[in-house]
Design a protein around this motif. Structure first.
Motif, PDB file in Angstrom:
ATOM      1  N   MET A   1      11.449  74.860   0.496  1.00 50.95           N
ATOM      2  CA  MET A   1      12.035  73.851   1.333  1.00 50.95           C
ATOM      3  C   MET A   1      10.939  73.211   2.161  1.00 50.95           C
ATOM      4  O   MET A   1      10.002  73.873   2.579  1.00 50.95           O
ATOM      5  N   ARG A   2      11.103  71.942   2.397  1.00 49.26           N
ATOM      6  CA  ARG A   2      10.248  71.194   3.313  1.00 49.26           C
ATOM      7  C   ARG A   2      11.131  70.534   4.340  1.00 49.26           C
ATOM      8  O   ARG A   2      12.223  70.064   4.011  1.00 49.26           O
ATOM      9  N   GLY A   3      10.680  70.505   5.569  1.00 52.11           N
ATOM     10  CA  GLY A   3      11.483  69.897   6.609  1.00 52.11           C
ATOM     11  C   GLY A   3      10.696  69.691   7.864  1.00 52.11           C
ATOM     12  O   GLY A   3       9.484  69.852   7.887  1.00 52.11           O
ATOM     13  N   ARG A   4      11.409  69.342   8.912  1.00 49.03           N
ATOM     14  CA  ARG A   4      10.780  69.104  10.194  1.00 49.03           C
ATOM     15  C   ARG A   4      11.593  69.788  11.281  1.00 49.03           C
ATOM     16  O   ARG A   4      12.813  69.881  11.186  1.00 49.03           O
ATOM     17  N   VAL A   5      10.895  70.264  12.278  1.00 50.18           N
ATOM     18  CA  VAL A   5      11.553  70.928  13.404  1.00 50.18           C
ATOM     19  C   VAL A   5      12.221  69.865  14.261  1.00 50.18           C
ATOM     20  O   VAL A   5      11.590  68.894  14.673  1.00 50.18           O
ATOM     21  N   ILE A   6      13.522  70.045  14.487  1.00 45.00           N
ATOM     22  CA  ILE A   6      14.263  69.092  15.317  1.00 45.00           C
ATOM     23  C   ILE A   6      14.791  69.743  16.591  1.00 45.00           C
ATOM     24  O   ILE A   6      15.370  69.073  17.428  1.00 45.00           O
TER      25      ILE A   6
ATOM     26  N   SER B   1       6.665  92.039  26.114  1.00 45.47           N
ATOM     27  CA  SER B   1       6.562  90.742  26.775  1.00 45.47           C
ATOM     28  C   SER B   1       6.552  89.587  25.768  1.00 45.47           C
ATOM     29  O   SER B   1       6.350  88.445  26.146  1.00 45.47           O
ATOM     30  N   THR B   2       6.753  89.885  24.501  1.00 50.93           N
ATOM     31  CA  THR B   2       6.774  88.859  23.461  1.00 50.93           C
ATOM     32  C   THR B   2       7.975  87.936  23.648  1.00 50.93           C
ATOM     33  O   THR B   2       9.068  88.383  23.950  1.00 50.93           O
ATOM     34  N   THR B   3       7.748  86.649  23.468  1.00 50.23           N
ATOM     35  CA  THR B   3       8.826  85.669  23.555  1.00 50.23           C
ATOM     36  C   THR B   3       9.170  85.191  22.156  1.00 50.23           C
ATOM     37  O   THR B   3       8.300  84.734  21.422  1.00 50.23           O
ATOM     38  N   ARG B   4      10.420  85.320  21.787  1.00 46.72           N
ATOM     39  CA  ARG B   4      10.880  84.828  20.491  1.00 46.72           C
ATOM     40  C   ARG B   4      11.390  83.414  20.663  1.00 46.72           C
ATOM     41  O   ARG B   4      11.854  83.025  21.724  1.00 46.72           O
ATOM     42  N   ARG B   5      11.325  82.637  19.607  1.00 47.93           N
ATOM     43  CA  ARG B   5      11.757  81.241  19.640  1.00 47.93           C
ATOM     44  C   ARG B   5      12.607  80.966  18.415  1.00 47.93           C
ATOM     45  O   ARG B   5      12.306  81.409  17.326  1.00 47.93           O
ATOM     46  N   LEU B   6      13.717  80.257  18.621  1.00 42.58           N
ATOM     47  CA  LEU B   6      14.570  79.810  17.522  1.00 42.58           C
ATOM     48  C   LEU B   6      14.232  78.355  17.217  1.00 42.58           C
ATOM     49  O   LEU B   6      14.190  77.521  18.131  1.00 42.58           O
ATOM     50  N   LEU B   7      13.980  78.056  15.960  1.00 42.72           N
ATOM     51  CA  LEU B   7      13.690  76.699  15.542  1.00 42.72           C
ATOM     52  C   LEU B   7      14.839  76.183  14.690  1.00 42.72           C
ATOM     53  O   LEU B   7      15.356  76.903  13.844  1.00 42.72           O
ATOM     54  N   THR B   8      15.227  74.945  14.894  1.00 44.03           N
ATOM     55  CA  THR B   8      16.200  74.272  14.045  1.00 44.03           C
ATOM     56  C   THR B   8      15.409  73.313  13.169  1.00 44.03           C
ATOM     57  O   THR B   8      14.642  72.487  13.678  1.00 44.03           O
ATOM     58  N   ILE B   9      15.574  73.437  11.856  1.00 46.00           N
ATOM     59  CA  ILE B   9      14.794  72.645  10.913  1.00 46.00           C
ATOM     60  C   ILE B   9      15.718  71.766  10.085  1.00 46.00           C
ATOM     61  O   ILE B   9      16.700  72.254   9.505  1.00 46.00           O
ATOM     62  N   ALA B  10      15.418  70.482  10.033  1.00 45.57           N
ATOM     63  CA  ALA B  10      16.136  69.546   9.167  1.00 45.57           C
ATOM     64  C   ALA B  10      15.414  69.551   7.823  1.00 45.57           C
ATOM     65  O   ALA B  10      14.221  69.246   7.739  1.00 45.57           O
ATOM     66  N   VAL B  11      16.120  69.933   6.778  1.00 45.30           N
ATOM     67  CA  VAL B  11      15.517  70.029   5.445  1.00 45.30           C
ATOM     68  C   VAL B  11      15.400  68.636   4.841  1.00 45.30           C
ATOM     69  O   VAL B  11      16.370  67.890   4.771  1.00 45.30           O
ATOM     70  N   ASP B  12      14.185  68.287   4.407  1.00 44.87           N
ATOM     71  CA  ASP B  12      13.931  67.003   3.766  1.00 44.87           C
ATOM     72  C   ASP B  12      13.988  67.109   2.245  1.00 44.87           C
ATOM     73  O   ASP B  12      14.417  66.181   1.566  1.00 44.87           O
ATOM     74  N   SER B  13      13.520  68.243   1.711  1.00 44.17           N
ATOM     75  CA  SER B  13      13.536  68.420   0.251  1.00 44.17           C
ATOM     76  C   SER B  13      13.554  69.910  -0.083  1.00 44.17           C
ATOM     77  O   SER B  13      13.120  70.735   0.716  1.00 44.17           O
ATOM     78  N   ILE B  14      14.054  70.200  -1.260  1.00 41.16           N
ATOM     79  CA  ILE B  14      14.099  71.577  -1.765  1.00 41.16           C
ATOM     80  C   ILE B  14      13.492  71.576  -3.155  1.00 41.16           C
ATOM     81  O   ILE B  14      13.930  70.814  -4.034  1.00 41.16           O
ATOM     82  N   ALA B  15      12.487  72.405  -3.375  1.00 41.40           N
ATOM     83  CA  ALA B  15      11.891  72.574  -4.702  1.00 41.40           C
ATOM     84  C   ALA B  15      12.429  73.864  -5.294  1.00 41.40           C
ATOM     85  O   ALA B  15      12.586  74.855  -4.596  1.00 41.40           O
ATOM     86  N   HIS B  16      12.742  73.828  -6.565  1.00 43.98           N
ATOM     87  CA  HIS B  16      13.267  75.032  -7.198  1.00 43.98           C
ATOM     88  C   HIS B  16      12.794  75.100  -8.633  1.00 43.98           C
ATOM     89  O   HIS B  16      12.425  74.102  -9.240  1.00 43.98           O
TER      90      HIS B  16
END
Length: 55
Positions: free
Chosen positions: A1-6, A36-51
């Motif tokens: 998958m390819r995408g961008r963080v939104i 003390s580690t900080t976790r982060r949730l990313l939302t990604i909009a998928v631009d393309s899927i290779a299979h």
């Protein structure tokens, strides 16, 4: 998958990794609690899927 963080947030990230770990391992995420580690949730909009082609 390819995408961008939104979207990006730290809210609920620790609970999220524990929920996923409970599902697959049956325990909270090992080695994360109490650090003390900080976790982060990313939302990604998928631009393309290779299979791979199906046979």
């Amino acid at each position: 998958m390819r995408g961008r963080v939104i979207g990006s947030t730290t809210e609920g990230a620790a609970d999220n990794i524990d929920e996923i770990s409970q599902k697959y391992l049956g325990i909270d995420y090992p080695g994360f609690g109490g650090t003390s580690t900080t976790r982060r949730l990313l939302t990604i909009a998928v631009d393309s899927i290779a299979h791979a082609p199906q046979d």
